[in-house]
Scaffold this active site. Sequence first.
Site, mmCIF file in Angstrom:
data_model
loop_
_atom_site.group_PDB
_atom_site.id
_atom_site.type_symbol
_atom_site.label_atom_id
_atom_site.label_comp_id
_atom_site.label_asym_id
_atom_site.label_seq_id
_atom_site.Cartn_x
_atom_site.Cartn_y
_atom_site.Cartn_z
ATOM 1 N N PHE A 199 113.523 -68.122 41.348
ATOM 2 C CA PHE A 199 113.277 -69.141 40.340
ATOM 3 C C PHE A 199 112.483 -68.560 39.171
ATOM 4 O O PHE A 199 111.442 -67.932 39.369
ATOM 5 C CB PHE A 199 112.520 -70.314 40.973
ATOM 6 C CG PHE A 199 112.204 -71.406 39.992
ATOM 7 C CD1 PHE A 199 113.234 -72.112 39.382
ATOM 8 C CD2 PHE A 199 110.890 -71.707 39.665
ATOM 9 C CE1 PHE A 199 112.949 -73.115 38.460
ATOM 10 C CE2 PHE A 199 110.610 -72.705 38.738
ATOM 11 C CZ PHE A 199 111.633 -73.411 38.137
ATOM 12 N N GLN A 200 112.983 -68.774 37.982
ATOM 13 C CA GLN A 200 112.341 -68.334 36.734
ATOM 14 C C GLN A 200 112.084 -66.836 36.670
ATOM 15 O O GLN A 200 111.123 -66.387 36.049
ATOM 16 C CB GLN A 200 111.051 -69.117 36.490
ATOM 17 C CG GLN A 200 111.348 -70.573 36.161
ATOM 18 C CD GLN A 200 110.167 -71.318 35.579
ATOM 19 O OE1 GLN A 200 109.032 -71.003 35.867
ATOM 20 N NE2 GLN A 200 110.441 -72.326 34.762
ATOM 21 N N GLU B 32 106.592 -71.270 23.027
ATOM 22 C CA GLU B 32 106.199 -69.857 23.063
ATOM 23 C C GLU B 32 106.590 -69.119 21.792
ATOM 24 O O GLU B 32 105.893 -68.195 21.363
ATOM 25 C CB GLU B 32 106.807 -69.156 24.282
ATOM 26 C CG GLU B 32 106.227 -69.611 25.621
ATOM 27 C CD GLU B 32 106.913 -70.842 26.197
ATOM 28 O OE1 GLU B 32 107.759 -71.443 25.488
ATOM 29 O OE2 GLU B 32 106.611 -71.214 27.343
ATOM 30 N N LYS C 254 103.243 -62.102 39.415
ATOM 31 C CA LYS C 254 102.226 -63.085 39.783
ATOM 32 C C LYS C 254 101.182 -62.524 40.747
ATOM 33 O O LYS C 254 99.974 -62.736 40.574
ATOM 34 C CB LYS C 254 102.911 -64.292 40.432
ATOM 35 C CG LYS C 254 101.950 -65.406 40.776
ATOM 36 C CD LYS C 254 102.677 -66.602 41.387
ATOM 37 C CE LYS C 254 101.696 -67.763 41.570
ATOM 38 N NZ LYS C 254 102.346 -68.921 42.206
ATOM 39 N N MET D 92 119.404 -71.250 0.700
ATOM 40 C CA MET D 92 119.888 -69.903 0.452
ATOM 41 C C MET D 92 121.350 -69.763 0.890
ATOM 42 O O MET D 92 122.139 -69.073 0.251
ATOM 43 C CB MET D 92 119.008 -68.883 1.180
ATOM 44 C CG MET D 92 119.337 -67.448 0.846
ATOM 45 S SD MET D 92 119.244 -67.120 -0.920
ATOM 46 C CE MET D 92 117.533 -66.654 -1.110
HETATM 47 C C1 LIG Z 1 116.451 -68.511 12.626
HETATM 48 C C2 LIG Z 1 117.372 -68.336 11.463
HETATM 49 N N1 LIG Z 1 118.587 -68.919 11.477
HETATM 50 C C3 LIG Z 1 119.414 -68.774 10.414
HETATM 51 C C4 LIG Z 1 119.053 -68.037 9.326
HETATM 52 C C5 LIG Z 1 120.006 -67.852 8.156
HETATM 53 N N2 LIG Z 1 119.414 -68.455 6.932
HETATM 54 C C6 LIG Z 1 118.795 -67.721 6.007
HETATM 55 S S1 LIG Z 1 118.154 -68.644 4.771
HETATM 56 C C7 LIG Z 1 118.742 -70.051 5.460
HETATM 57 C C8 LIG Z 1 118.489 -71.377 4.814
HETATM 58 C C9 LIG Z 1 117.064 -71.762 4.866
HETATM 59 O O1 LIG Z 1 116.962 -73.128 4.548
HETATM 60 P P1 LIG Z 1 115.578 -73.762 4.249
HETATM 61 O O2 LIG Z 1 114.613 -73.476 5.320
HETATM 62 O O3 LIG Z 1 115.767 -75.216 3.921
HETATM 63 O O4 LIG Z 1 115.083 -72.974 2.949
HETATM 64 P P2 LIG Z 1 115.731 -72.982 1.482
HETATM 65 O O5 LIG Z 1 116.632 -71.816 1.390
HETATM 66 O O6 LIG Z 1 116.433 -74.278 1.296
HETATM 67 O O7 LIG Z 1 114.554 -72.830 0.583
HETATM 68 C C10 LIG Z 1 119.446 -69.783 6.634
HETATM 69 C C11 LIG Z 1 120.115 -70.796 7.449
HETATM 70 C C12 LIG Z 1 117.789 -67.416 9.387
HETATM 71 N N3 LIG Z 1 117.349 -66.635 8.398
HETATM 72 N N4 LIG Z 1 116.962 -67.608 10.434
#
Ligand SMILES: Cc1ncc(C[n+]2csc(CCOP(=O)(O)OP(=O)(O)O)c2C)c(N)n1
Lengths: 192, 577
Positions: B113-114, B51, B163, B472
Site C-alpha cells: 500500500f502506497q 505536496e 518507515k 499565452m
Molecule cells: C502546468 C502547466 N500546464 C500547461 C502549461 C502550458 N501553458 C503555458 S502558458 C499557459 C497559459 C497560462 O494561462 P494563465 O495562467 O491564465 O496566464 P496568462 O497567459 O493568461 O497570463 C499554458 C496553459 C504550463 N506552462 N504549465
Amino acid sequence: MKHTVVALVEDRPGVLNRVASLFRRRGFNIDSLAVGTTEEQGISRMTIVLDGADGIVEQVEKQLYKLIDVVKVSDVTHEEAVTRELALIKVRCMSEQRAEVLDLIQIFRAQAVDVTPNSLIIQLVAGGETLDALVDNLRPYGIREMVRTGRIAMVRGNRTTAVHEQEPESAQRFHLESGRRPEEEHLQYVSK
Amino acid sequence: MTKMIGADIVLESLKRLEATTIFGYPGGVVLPLYDRLPAHPEIRHILVRHEQGGGHAADGYARASGKLGVALATSGPGATNLVTAITTAMMDSVPTLFITGNVGRNLLGKDGFQEADITGITMPIVKHNYLVMRAQDLAYTFAEAAHIATTGRPGPVHIDIPKDVFTEEAEFEWPTTVSIRGYRPVLRGNPAQVKRAAAIIDAAERPIIFAGHGIILGRAHEELRTFAEKAGIPVLNTLLGLGGMPHDHVLNYGMMGMHGSYWANHAASNADVIIGLGMRMDDRALGRFADMNPTAKIVHIDIDPAEHNKNLIATVPIVGDVREVLPQLCDEVAQRSHVEWIRWIDQVRDGHRTSMSIPGGETLTTQYVVDRIADSIGTEGVVVTGVGQHQMWAAQFMRISRPYQLITSGGLGTMGFEVPAALGAQVACPDRAVWTICGDGGFQMTFQEIATMVDERLPVKMAIMNNGYLGMVRQWQELIYQDNYVAVAMSQPDFVKIAEAYGIKGILVTDKDRVVDAIAEANAYDGPVILDFRVEAQGNVWPMVPAGASLTETVESREEIAQLLGQPIPANPEPAR
Ligand SMILES: Cc1ncc(C[n+]2csc(CCOP(=O)(O)OP(=O)(O)O)c2C)c(N)n1
Ligand SMILES: [Mg+2]
C-alpha cells in the site's frame, strides 16, 4: 564514429540505473556496456562503447561527470589501448566436421570449451573485429547461440585511468555501506 | 554521541544544517517523524494543502532566502505529488531538499500500500538522491545531501526514508566534513583561459554580456556590475538573470529572448563578442541556435562544464563560479568604453520602444497593473509570477533590480508556481512586501495554499491578471494557428468570493482608475489579499520571437509575424496603442 569511454563509478546501489537513465534521456546510443570491479574497493569500472560525433561524446563525458557517483571518465578511443571482448559461440558441428572447425578456430586462437556429438562451444577473447571475423567464418556451420561481453579497454604503458583518491574513513565507510538493503532477518516486520 | 531514533536524527540533522523550516504534509509512513516534531520546537513545520504546493514553497523560500528549502511528503501519492516541484527546482538550479517516507524496508519492492519507486522516479529530475537503508546512515546522508544541493551548480536533492528507518535506533554522529570524490565543483577560473577571454574581450568592438541565473544564484551582481563598468560592456539579462544589474543602470539593456526587447535581441545578434555569464544558452533566450549570431566569438563562463558547447560552441569556455571568475576577468581586461556600439543600441531602442511599452488609453491592461505594483513596492518588494503572458509582462515591466526581487519558474515554466512559491518567499522574507502576479489559469492550479497563508499569517498579495483565457496559449493560437481558438477560454469563479471563503480580503478591479487605490488598499491590509484585475482579454505580448525563429526575427506586430510565417496578413489588425 565508435568511441570507447571508461567510467569509474562508485559501486553503489542504483549507479547503473543512473548511467543508463542518462543515456536514454539524452538520446545517446550505447553499443555495448561492460561493468565490473576494479583494483580499488568500492569502485566499479564501466566500459561504454557508443556511436556518435566527437561533440556528442564530449557531452556524454560531461553529463556522466555530473552524476555524483561517477568519479572519473576517460575517452580512450584515440589512445593506444588494449581492447578486448569475450565471446562464447555455440555452433552446430557434427563429429565429422569437428577437425575442420577446430582447424578454423585455431587461426583465430579461439578455443573449444565444450563439445557434444553435434555441437561445440567456442570461446574467443579478442578485439571486436577479430570476433566479427570468427563469427562470419562460423556462420556457414550454423550458429545456434552466441553471447558477447561487450568491450573492455585498458590504456597501454604506464598511464592509468584508475582513481587513486582515498577518502576520509567516515566518507569511505558511508559510501561503501549505505543504501544497501540489510539482510531480511535484521528487519522487523512493519506494516504500513 | 547519543543514541536516538531515526526520526530524531532527521530533525537534529536539519537543525545542524540550519534548515529549520519544513513545508510538509503528513501520511502513514512519515508519522514516526511527525510524532517527534513536538520534541524539536526549533523546527517550524508549515502544513501545506498539497505536496506540490509544499515543494514550490520550499523552492520560493530557497530563492528568496538563499538558504536550503526543505519539503516533506509521505510515500506513494505524497511523493509523486512532489514531482512537478522537484523538476521545477531542477530546471532552475534551486538548492532544495525533498524528503519522502517510504514503506518499511521489508516491504520495499513488494508493491505494498502506497509504495512508489520514488527514487527511481526522481532520478532524472534531481541533482542526486538517496534511499536510506539504516538509521546510522541518516546524519551523513543529510550532511552530504545539503552539501550537494547548495554547492557547485545548486539543485534539488531527494532523500527517501523507509518507515522503519525512522524508528530504528542509532548513534547520532554529525560529520564535520563530507568528502565525495566524484563531486568537486571548480570555482576559480583557469588563469590561462581567463587571459584568453580577456584578450578577446579587449579586442572586441561590439561586446555584449548575457547575464543569467548564475549571477543571481551566485550573488555575483556586484561583481557583474564592476566588470561591466570597467570593460564598458552593455548587459542583457535572461529571464532568470533579471536582477543581476539594476534595472536603470546605463549599461543595462534588459531582457533578451522570446519576449525580450527588440533592441536586446538585435544587440545580441550584432555583437562581435558574447560573454555568457552563469547561463545555459537556452533556446528561449537565444532563439534558433544555428542562427544565433554565428560569427560572434563566445566567452562562456559557467560552473557547470556540461553547459559549455552543449547548444553553442564557446570560443573560450571557463568553468567556475561567476562570483570568483568575474573578479579574475576584471583584473585582466582593459578599462574601456564602447561609445559607438552603445549609441547604435540606443538608436535601435529609440526606434522600437513602442513594442514594449505600457499601453495608454482606457483599457485595463496587465502591463499597467504590473507597472503600478512595481511603483508601489519598489525594488525592495518581492514579485513572484506564474507562467504565461502575465509572467512576461512582469519580467518586462517590474523594473527588476536586485537578485530574487523576481521569482519565477523559468526552465520548466510551471503554471501554479505563483501562489505556493510566494508563500515560501513570504516565509523567507517576513519583512518584505511579497506580491504574486498570477494568471487566472495558474492561480486555479494551486490556490488551495491560501489556507496555509491564513494559518501561518502570511500577508501575500495575490494579483490575478484575469483575462478569462489561458492567455499565452491564446496568443499562440491567434498568431501561429491563425485564430483557431481551442480550449483556451475559461469561465472563472468569483475570485472575491474565494477570498471571502478563506476569510481574507478580496478586491475586484475593473477600471484603470481604481488600480492605484486597490494596490494601496492591499498593501495597507495586514493579511493575504486577492486582487481580481479584469484585464484586457486579448492582448498580446510583444515583441516576440516565434518558437524556432532566430533573434533577428523578433517581430513587433501581428502583420510582421504573419509575414515571417508566410501566412495571409490578417484583415483586422490589432488596435493601435
Ligand atoms: C502546468 C502547466 N500546464 C500547461 C502549461 C502550458 N501553458 C503555458 S502558458 C499557459 C497559459 C497560462 O494561462 P494563465 O495562467 O491564465 O496566464 P496568462 O497567459 O493568461 O497570463 C499554458 C496553459 C504550463 N506552462 N504549465
Ligand atoms: Mg489568463
